[in-house]
Design a protein around this motif. Structure first.
Motif: not given
Length: 166
Positions: A97-109
């Motif tokens: 979750l931390k890794d995903a949240s740190g990826n702007q594209g994943i977070c935005d989608l």
């Protein structure tokens, strides 16, 4: 943990799944990469009648357009989100979750998808009454998760990620 809280592994899976599903919806659009318009949405007015307030339809179309552009600009996120989703366990969920949240594209989608979900189903009652569009009589997983907890999971993610006011 109260029964309305969302475990970290569920949060991670929803965020990754929603980010990944944006690519499916983008592929179904009626417009092409580099030529995206709000009218390119694959949602047909009337087909999903009653699934959202008409006043929110333009907001939904704007969000879908933003997601399509993110997908166009970041095609590698489709495989990345699918791969990460497959790796989520209760033991490693916080790190993923931390890794995903740190990826702007994943977070935005994910944010866009969660916001669309909440526009379509602004309350638990709206979700329970309307049901989730993916629920099919043959889909056991979705049938088991087509209850108020599913709505709370999306709402909790939006709140915890700062995507809505509590």
């Amino acid at each position: 943990m109260s029964n309305l809280e969302t475990p970290t592994d569920v949060k991670a899976k929803i965020i990754l799944d929603e980010a990944n599903l944006a690519f499916c919806e983008t592929a179904e659009r009626n417009d092409k990469q580099g030529e995206r318009t709000k009218d390119g949405s694959c949602w047909e007015p009337g087909k999903m009648e009653g699934e959202f307030d008409e006043s929110d339809f333009d907001k939904i179309l704007d969000l879908q357009l933003e997601a399509a552009r993110i997908c166009d600009d970041n095609p590698e996120l489709e495989d990345l989100t699918a791969d990460l989703f497959q790796k989520v366990t209760p033991e490693n969920a916080e790190e993923i979750l931390k890794d995903a949240s740190g990826n702007q594209g994943i977070c935005d989608l994910a944010k866009i998808s969660v916001q669309i979900f909440l526009l379509r189903f602004p309350t638990v009652q709206a979700f329970v009454n309307k049901g989730h569009p993916l629920v099919l009589a043959t889909d056991e997983y979705m049938l088991e998760n087509a209850d108020k907890q599913n709505w709370h999971d999306y709402n909790n993610i939006a709140r915890d990620m700062g995507w809505i006011d509590s």
